[in-house]
Design a protein around this motif. Structure first.
Motif, PDB file in Angstrom:
ATOM      1  N   THR A  38       0.951  -1.342  -0.082  1.00  0.00           N
ATOM      2  CA  THR A  38       0.032  -0.183   0.009  1.00  0.00           C
ATOM      3  C   THR A  38       1.031   1.409  -0.205  1.00  0.00           C
ATOM      4  O   THR A  38       0.313   2.427  -0.479  1.00  0.00           O
ATOM      5  CB  THR A  38      -0.903  -0.101   1.184  1.00  0.00           C
ATOM      6  OG1 THR A  38      -1.756  -1.181   1.195  1.00  0.00           O
ATOM      7  CG2 THR A  38      -1.745   1.203   1.300  1.00  0.00           C
ATOM      8  N   SER A  39       1.937   1.240   0.832  1.00  0.00           N
ATOM      9  CA  SER A  39       3.018   2.360   0.836  1.00  0.00           C
ATOM     10  C   SER A  39       3.436   2.742  -0.588  1.00  0.00           C
ATOM     11  O   SER A  39       3.895   3.833  -0.952  1.00  0.00           O
ATOM     12  CB  SER A  39       3.897   2.220   1.669  1.00  0.00           C
ATOM     13  OG  SER A  39       4.772   1.204   1.375  1.00  0.00           O
ATOM     14  N   LEU A  40       3.498   1.849  -1.615  1.00  0.00           N
ATOM     15  CA  LEU A  40       4.131   1.763  -2.730  1.00  0.00           C
ATOM     16  C   LEU A  40       3.213   2.545  -3.964  1.00  0.00           C
ATOM     17  O   LEU A  40       3.529   2.581  -5.155  1.00  0.00           O
ATOM     18  CB  LEU A  40       4.832   0.649  -3.238  1.00  0.00           C
ATOM     19  CG  LEU A  40       6.040   0.345  -2.614  1.00  0.00           C
ATOM     20  CD1 LEU A  40       6.533  -1.111  -2.775  1.00  0.00           C
ATOM     21  CD2 LEU A  40       7.239   1.315  -2.352  1.00  0.00           C
ATOM     22  N   ARG A  41       1.810   2.427  -3.693  1.00  0.00           N
ATOM     23  CA  ARG A  41       0.916   2.925  -4.696  1.00  0.00           C
ATOM     24  C   ARG A  41       0.571   4.494  -4.478  1.00  0.00           C
ATOM     25  O   ARG A  41       1.001   4.973  -3.795  1.00  0.00           O
ATOM     26  CB  ARG A  41      -0.669   2.256  -4.199  1.00  0.00           C
ATOM     27  CG  ARG A  41      -0.526   1.025  -4.138  1.00  0.00           C
ATOM     28  CD  ARG A  41      -1.900   0.163  -3.952  1.00  0.00           C
ATOM     29  NE  ARG A  41      -1.995  -1.135  -4.295  1.00  0.00           N
ATOM     30  CZ  ARG A  41      -1.803  -2.092  -3.152  1.00  0.00           C
ATOM     31  NH1 ARG A  41      -1.957  -1.404  -1.752  1.00  0.00           N
ATOM     32  NH2 ARG A  41      -1.654  -3.264  -3.123  1.00  0.00           N
ATOM     33  N   SER A  54      -2.535  -6.336  -3.830  1.00  0.00           N
ATOM     34  CA  SER A  54      -2.503  -5.981  -5.390  1.00  0.00           C
ATOM     35  C   SER A  54      -1.014  -5.317  -5.387  1.00  0.00           C
ATOM     36  O   SER A  54      -0.597  -4.558  -4.746  1.00  0.00           O
ATOM     37  CB  SER A  54      -3.736  -5.291  -5.978  1.00  0.00           C
ATOM     38  OG  SER A  54      -3.430  -4.032  -5.402  1.00  0.00           O
ATOM     39  N   ILE A  55      -0.582  -5.801  -6.682  1.00  0.00           N
ATOM     40  CA  ILE A  55       0.789  -5.360  -6.993  1.00  0.00           C
ATOM     41  C   ILE A  55       1.013  -3.944  -7.354  1.00  0.00           C
ATOM     42  O   ILE A  55       0.188  -3.323  -8.108  1.00  0.00           O
ATOM     43  CB  ILE A  55       1.434  -6.089  -8.040  1.00  0.00           C
ATOM     44  CG1 ILE A  55       1.418  -7.631  -7.578  1.00  0.00           C
ATOM     45  CG2 ILE A  55       2.870  -5.618  -8.529  1.00  0.00           C
ATOM     46  CD1 ILE A  55       2.373  -7.853  -6.336  1.00  0.00           C
ATOM     47  N   PRO A  56       1.680  -2.974  -6.990  1.00  0.00           N
ATOM     48  CA  PRO A  56       1.864  -1.645  -7.245  1.00  0.00           C
ATOM     49  C   PRO A  56       2.497  -1.573  -8.434  1.00  0.00           C
ATOM     50  O   PRO A  56       3.263  -2.216  -9.140  1.00  0.00           O
ATOM     51  CB  PRO A  56       2.788  -0.984  -6.084  1.00  0.00           C
ATOM     52  CG  PRO A  56       3.378  -1.939  -5.618  1.00  0.00           C
ATOM     53  CD  PRO A  56       2.651  -3.088  -5.707  1.00  0.00           C
ATOM     54  N   ARG A  57       1.943  -0.522  -9.503  1.00  0.00           N
ATOM     55  CA  ARG A  57       2.546  -0.091 -10.706  1.00  0.00           C
ATOM     56  C   ARG A  57       4.193  -0.064 -10.580  1.00  0.00           C
ATOM     57  O   ARG A  57       4.834  -0.464 -11.535  1.00  0.00           O
ATOM     58  CB  ARG A  57       1.868   1.167 -11.172  1.00  0.00           C
ATOM     59  CG  ARG A  57       0.181   0.560 -11.394  1.00  0.00           C
ATOM     60  CD  ARG A  57      -0.492   1.968 -11.992  1.00  0.00           C
ATOM     61  NE  ARG A  57      -1.837   1.736 -12.115  1.00  0.00           N
ATOM     62  CZ  ARG A  57      -2.828   2.841 -12.289  1.00  0.00           C
ATOM     63  NH1 ARG A  57      -2.111   3.956 -12.820  1.00  0.00           N
ATOM     64  NH2 ARG A  57      -3.989   2.557 -12.413  1.00  0.00           N
ATOM     65  N   HIS A  63       7.322   8.175  -2.997  1.00  0.00           N
ATOM     66  CA  HIS A  63       6.838   9.459  -2.798  1.00  0.00           C
ATOM     67  C   HIS A  63       6.185   9.573  -1.410  1.00  0.00           C
ATOM     68  O   HIS A  63       6.269  10.603  -0.536  1.00  0.00           O
ATOM     69  CB  HIS A  63       5.925   9.979  -3.856  1.00  0.00           C
ATOM     70  CG  HIS A  63       5.054  11.352  -3.649  1.00  0.00           C
ATOM     71  ND1 HIS A  63       5.472  12.469  -3.467  1.00  0.00           N
ATOM     72  CD2 HIS A  63       3.774  11.401  -3.031  1.00  0.00           C
ATOM     73  CE1 HIS A  63       4.696  13.386  -3.221  1.00  0.00           C
ATOM     74  NE2 HIS A  63       3.548  12.897  -2.990  1.00  0.00           N
ATOM     75  N   ASN A  64       5.529   8.572  -0.998  1.00  0.00           N
ATOM     76  CA  ASN A  64       4.703   8.507   0.019  1.00  0.00           C
ATOM     77  C   ASN A  64       5.686   8.547   1.370  1.00  0.00           C
ATOM     78  O   ASN A  64       5.219   9.096   2.320  1.00  0.00           O
ATOM     79  CB  ASN A  64       3.844   7.096   0.037  1.00  0.00           C
ATOM     80  CG  ASN A  64       2.779   7.233  -0.897  1.00  0.00           C
ATOM     81  OD1 ASN A  64       2.129   8.255  -1.256  1.00  0.00           O
ATOM     82  ND2 ASN A  64       2.724   6.078  -1.468  1.00  0.00           N
TER      83      ASN A  64
END
Length: 282
Positions: A38-41, A54-57, A63-64
């Motif tokens: 979630t932190s990479l989305r 789910s896998i981040p893009r 940035h987060n």
């Protein structure tokens, strides 16, 4: 037939054992994995209703983390936590080890009563004494300072006293007697002989107590309400305010909080198990 039955039972037991280990591992790993993913989305991915697993893009979307680190005041929170952690552990080691040394090595009237009171204090829920504790902290003038949690962490750790007590009982009295013959006093015996031999116990207390202090929320939130005195737990709680709907940023802040304690635990976990085992068997 009997051999086949025993073999089948052994297979079932083995399967149940490893299945329980897999389930326990998933219970621990899946929430951590959800936080990291979630932190990479991006905010667009979160708005699209992406699943927690789910896998981040973009696997390199930091940035987060930058937002959580700067606007979440995480450096100040880490400094406050490190300050409290250092002095609390230092006080816990010396107060706990000296108390255990005095109780075990010096026979005085009421010694058993003191041990019983220590045990009684460990059984009393701390929340039942918070009103009186709050009044005491406010009276001595350390309210809303870093010293309030330091004093509370140092003075209420009954478990550490018992850990040190178990290790001190394994140290032969002949060492104390030999030191007394050479003219050493109680303080010299403690500092030169007993304390160096308590290194496994010190490692155990530092790790167990350090994790508890690092993760504690109640005491810093109650006794240090100022935002400039926020620890990582209270800062993360306050961080939810301006970013209440941005779970990707909140997850990045949670990952920053988890990372130091996870690294320390993985690096020093053998000291926890060996220290506790040694204290139980000696």
């Amino acid at each position: 037939m009997t051999a086949r039955t025993e073999f089948a039972r052994g297979g079932v037991v083995t399967f149940a054992k490893y299945a329980s280990l897999v389930v326990a591992s998933l219970v621990v790993i899946v929430p951590l994995l959800a936080i990291v993913l979630t932190s990479l989305r991006t905010s667009d991915e979160m708005a699209a209703g992406a699943s927690a697993l789910s896998i981040p893009r973009n696997w390199f979307n930091l940035h987060n983390y930058a937002v959580a680190f700067t606007q979440g005041r995480m450096p100040l929170a880490l400094w406050n936590t490190a300050f409290i952690l250092f002095f609390s552990l230092l006080g816990t080691v010396f107060v706990g080890s000296m108390t255990a040394y005095a109780v075990d090595r010096h026979h005085f009237r009421g010694r058993r009563v003191v041990l019983a009171l220590f045990l009684l204090a460990a059984l009393v829920p701390s929340v039942t004494t918070q009103v009186a504790t709050f009044q005491v902290v406010n009276t001595i003038g350390v309210m809303n300072t870093r010293w309030a949690p330091i004093l509370l962490y140092t003075g209420t750790d009954i478990v550490s006293i018992y850990i040190f007590l178990q290790f001190i009982r394994s140290i032969p009295l002949s060492l104390d007697e030999a030191a007394r013959i050479d003219g050493a006093g109680p303080l010299t015996i403690y500092w030169r002989i007993v304390l160096p031999l308590l290194r496994p116990a010190i490692a155990t207390v530092v790790i167990v107590k350090g994790v508890a202090i690092y993760n504690d929320f109640y005491i810093p939130f109650l006794y240090m309400p100022a935002q400039d005195l926020g620890t990582i737990s209270t800062s993360l709680f306050r961080f939810k305010g301006p970013f209440g709907a941005q779970w990707e940023v909140i997850s990045a802040g949670a990952a920053l909080v988890i990372l130091p304690s996870l690294i320390v635990f993985l690096a020093l976990q053998r000291f926890i198990y060996s220290g506790i085992t040694a204290g139980a068997t000696k």
